[in-house]
Design a protein around this motif. Structure first.
Motif, PDB file in Angstrom:
ATOM      1  N   GLY A  90     -39.535 -75.733  17.509  1.00 19.61           N
ATOM      2  CA  GLY A  90     -40.842 -75.208  17.115  1.00 19.61           C
ATOM      3  C   GLY A  90     -40.818 -73.805  16.534  1.00 19.61           C
ATOM      4  O   GLY A  90     -41.860 -73.274  16.148  1.00 19.61           O
ATOM      5  N   TYR A 137     -52.544 -72.791  11.496  1.00 23.92           N
ATOM      6  CA  TYR A 137     -51.321 -72.548  12.269  1.00 23.92           C
ATOM      7  C   TYR A 137     -50.269 -71.906  11.370  1.00 23.92           C
ATOM      8  O   TYR A 137     -49.968 -72.416  10.286  1.00 23.92           O
ATOM      9  CB  TYR A 137     -50.778 -73.869  12.835  1.00 23.92           C
ATOM     10  CG  TYR A 137     -49.539 -73.669  13.662  1.00 23.92           C
ATOM     11  CD1 TYR A 137     -49.631 -73.241  14.984  1.00 23.92           C
ATOM     12  CD2 TYR A 137     -48.273 -73.867  13.104  1.00 23.92           C
ATOM     13  CE1 TYR A 137     -48.485 -73.027  15.736  1.00 23.92           C
ATOM     14  CE2 TYR A 137     -47.131 -73.662  13.852  1.00 23.92           C
ATOM     15  CZ  TYR A 137     -47.241 -73.243  15.160  1.00 23.92           C
ATOM     16  OH  TYR A 137     -46.112 -73.025  15.895  1.00 23.92           O
ATOM     17  N   GLY A 154     -39.540 -72.843  13.712  1.00 26.36           N
ATOM     18  CA  GLY A 154     -39.697 -72.814  12.260  1.00 26.36           C
ATOM     19  C   GLY A 154     -38.445 -73.116  11.457  1.00 26.36           C
ATOM     20  O   GLY A 154     -38.434 -72.962  10.237  1.00 26.36           O
ATOM     21  N   LYS A 155     -37.398 -73.598  12.121  1.00 26.11           N
ATOM     22  CA  LYS A 155     -36.139 -73.879  11.420  1.00 26.11           C
ATOM     23  C   LYS A 155     -36.318 -74.971  10.363  1.00 26.11           C
ATOM     24  O   LYS A 155     -35.925 -74.802   9.206  1.00 26.11           O
ATOM     25  CB  LYS A 155     -35.051 -74.314  12.420  1.00 26.11           C
ATOM     26  CG  LYS A 155     -34.808 -73.330  13.551  1.00 26.11           C
ATOM     27  CD  LYS A 155     -33.687 -73.789  14.476  1.00 26.11           C
ATOM     28  CE  LYS A 155     -33.949 -75.103  15.187  1.00 26.11           C
ATOM     29  NZ  LYS A 155     -35.063 -75.055  16.157  1.00 26.11           N
ATOM     30  N   SER A 156     -36.909 -76.095  10.776  1.00 29.83           N
ATOM     31  CA  SER A 156     -37.064 -77.216   9.837  1.00 29.83           C
ATOM     32  C   SER A 156     -38.005 -76.859   8.694  1.00 29.83           C
ATOM     33  O   SER A 156     -37.771 -77.258   7.550  1.00 29.83           O
ATOM     34  CB  SER A 156     -37.612 -78.460  10.544  1.00 29.83           C
ATOM     35  OG  SER A 156     -36.683 -78.930  11.470  1.00 29.83           O
ATOM     36  N   THR A 157     -39.032 -76.102   9.011  1.00 32.36           N
ATOM     37  CA  THR A 157     -39.959 -75.680   7.956  1.00 32.36           C
ATOM     38  C   THR A 157     -39.222 -74.839   6.919  1.00 32.36           C
ATOM     39  O   THR A 157     -39.385 -75.037   5.709  1.00 32.36           O
ATOM     40  CB  THR A 157     -41.137 -74.882   8.566  1.00 32.36           C
ATOM     41  OG1 THR A 157     -41.791 -75.704   9.535  1.00 32.36           O
ATOM     42  CG2 THR A 157     -42.128 -74.468   7.505  1.00 32.36           C
TER      43      THR A 157
HETATM   44  P1  ADP Z   1     -38.156 -76.305  14.446  1.00 28.60           P
HETATM   45  O1  ADP Z   1     -37.456 -76.977  13.332  1.00 28.60           O
HETATM   46  O2  ADP Z   1     -37.623 -74.937  14.722  1.00 28.60           O
HETATM   47  O3  ADP Z   1     -38.241 -77.142  15.668  1.00 28.60           O
HETATM   48  P2  ADP Z   1     -40.463 -76.671  12.783  1.00 28.60           P
HETATM   49  O4  ADP Z   1     -40.193 -75.886  11.559  1.00 28.60           O
HETATM   50  O5  ADP Z   1     -40.262 -78.146  12.737  1.00 28.60           O
HETATM   51  O6  ADP Z   1     -39.656 -76.028  13.990  1.00 28.60           O
HETATM   52  O7  ADP Z   1     -41.953 -76.414  13.243  1.00 28.60           O
HETATM   53  C1  ADP Z   1     -42.515 -75.124  13.435  1.00 28.60           C
HETATM   54  C2  ADP Z   1     -43.941 -75.299  13.857  1.00 28.60           C
HETATM   55  O8  ADP Z   1     -44.714 -75.729  12.744  1.00 28.60           O
HETATM   56  C3  ADP Z   1     -44.126 -76.347  14.937  1.00 28.60           C
HETATM   57  O9  ADP Z   1     -45.090 -75.864  15.843  1.00 28.60           O
HETATM   58  C4  ADP Z   1     -44.612 -77.564  14.191  1.00 28.60           C
HETATM   59  O10 ADP Z   1     -45.431 -78.378  14.993  1.00 28.60           O
HETATM   60  C5  ADP Z   1     -45.376 -76.938  13.037  1.00 28.60           C
HETATM   61  N1  ADP Z   1     -45.362 -77.792  11.842  1.00 28.60           N
HETATM   62  C6  ADP Z   1     -44.281 -78.124  11.124  1.00 28.60           C
HETATM   63  N2  ADP Z   1     -44.597 -78.910  10.072  1.00 28.60           N
HETATM   64  C7  ADP Z   1     -45.940 -79.068  10.147  1.00 28.60           C
HETATM   65  C8  ADP Z   1     -46.908 -79.774   9.354  1.00 28.60           C
HETATM   66  N3  ADP Z   1     -46.542 -80.471   8.275  1.00 28.60           N
HETATM   67  N4  ADP Z   1     -48.191 -79.721   9.749  1.00 28.60           N
HETATM   68  C9  ADP Z   1     -48.575 -79.007  10.831  1.00 28.60           C
HETATM   69  N5  ADP Z   1     -47.720 -78.316  11.612  1.00 28.60           N
HETATM   70  C10 ADP Z   1     -46.428 -78.347  11.281  1.00 28.60           C
END
Ligand code: ADP
Ligand code: ADP
Length: 229
Positions: free
Chosen positions: A39, A16, A41-44
């Motif tokens: 979803g 993914y 990618g902000k937190s990532t």
């Molecule tokens: P946002 O903060 O914008 O809501 P995230 O950055 O949290 O988005 O997540 C982006 C995508 O990556 C989501 O689909 C989430 O499920 C996926 N994701 C985030 N962290 C992980 C992880 N550790 N393992 C698998 N998928 C992840």
């Protein structure tokens, strides 16, 4: 303080792809809002900025210091970065002042400097008069200010805010937006602010990056980003 430069940042989890090549410049002293739906990618992006994980590709720089690349990550405690999360996580058995000072206790600072920094941080978020209270005696907004003061007391070069207002009711959210803007005007710390709320970004940010599906779709001043169809 430092500016941030992100180049071709990619992050995959298994097969993914969460981030598909992000380029961003955050000039020194800017408050950048990362805006977009759940979803996207902000937190990532924030976790990579914080140094909790290494990118799959790309680099993160703070001025001329390489913070992150696939080859390695400068550890969180050496990045000069402070974080505030949506679950503000203040310790219930510690007073306001003890909560805020906690970030400093692991550093070997002279007592006088410790006191001075603590007072300054409490003053910045206007909590001096509540310094000996316990979190249960505070409103949600005040508790979030404790979390903000705890992030500020270490005098970070970069501040990361992850949906800091999302647990507050509508009225407090509005109040805290201005609080965050004021603190930023006062201190000028380079800040990345994650939100899914357009009006929050409009009020707080100098620059807005609109994300969608792991990419930056739009970048500019709030006026530029929100006035275009
Ligand atoms: P946002 O903060 O914008 O809501 P995230 O950055 O949290 O988005 O997540 C982006 C995508 O990556 C989501 O689909 C989430 O499920 C996926 N994701 C985030 N962290 C992980 C992880 N550790 N393992 C698998 N998928 C992840
Ligand atoms: P947010 O509400 O900020 O978008 P989430 O609740 O989506 O954050 O994710 C919270 C944490 O869980 C983050 O550290 C994220 O990287 C991680 N995460 C998100 N999705 C997944 C997933 N599918 N697998 C593993 N970890 C994930």
């Amino acid at each position: 303080m430092s500016g941030i430069r992100i180049t071709n940042l990619r992050k995959t989890f298994g097969n993914y792809t969460a981030l598909r090549g992000i380029d961003l410049q955050v000039p020194n002293g800017t408050l950048l809002a990362l805006l977009g739906p759940s979803g996207c990618g902000k937190s990532t992006t924030l976790q990579l900025l914080a140094g909790f994980e290494a990118p799959t590709e790309g680099e993160i720089w703070a001025d001329d210091v390489l913070l992150s690349s696939p080859r390695g990550v400068l550890p969180p405690e050496k990045r000069g970065i402070s974080l505030v999360f949506q679950n503000y996580a203040v310790w219930p058995h510690k007073t306001v002042a003890e909560n805020v000072a906690f970030g400093l206790t692991i550093r070997r600072l002279p007592k006088a400097e410790l006191t001075e920094r603590l007072d300054r941080a409490l003053r910045t978020v206007r909590l001096e008069s509540l310094r000996d209270r316990y979190p249960s005696e505070l409103s949600g907004g005040q508790q979030q200010r404790v979390a903000l003061a705890r992030a500020l007391v270490v005098e970070p070069a970069i501040l990361l805010l992850d949906e800091p207002l999302s647990n507050l009711d509508a009225h407090l959210r509005e109040e805290m937006r201005f609080e965050i803007r004021q603190v930023h005007d006062l201190l000028g710390i380079t800040t990345v602010y994650v939100t899914h709320d357009q009006s929050e970004a409009l009020v707080t940010a100098d620059r807005v990056a609109v994300m969608k599906s792991g990419a930056v779709q739009q970048f500019g001043s709030p006026e530029d980003v929100f006035e275009r169809p």
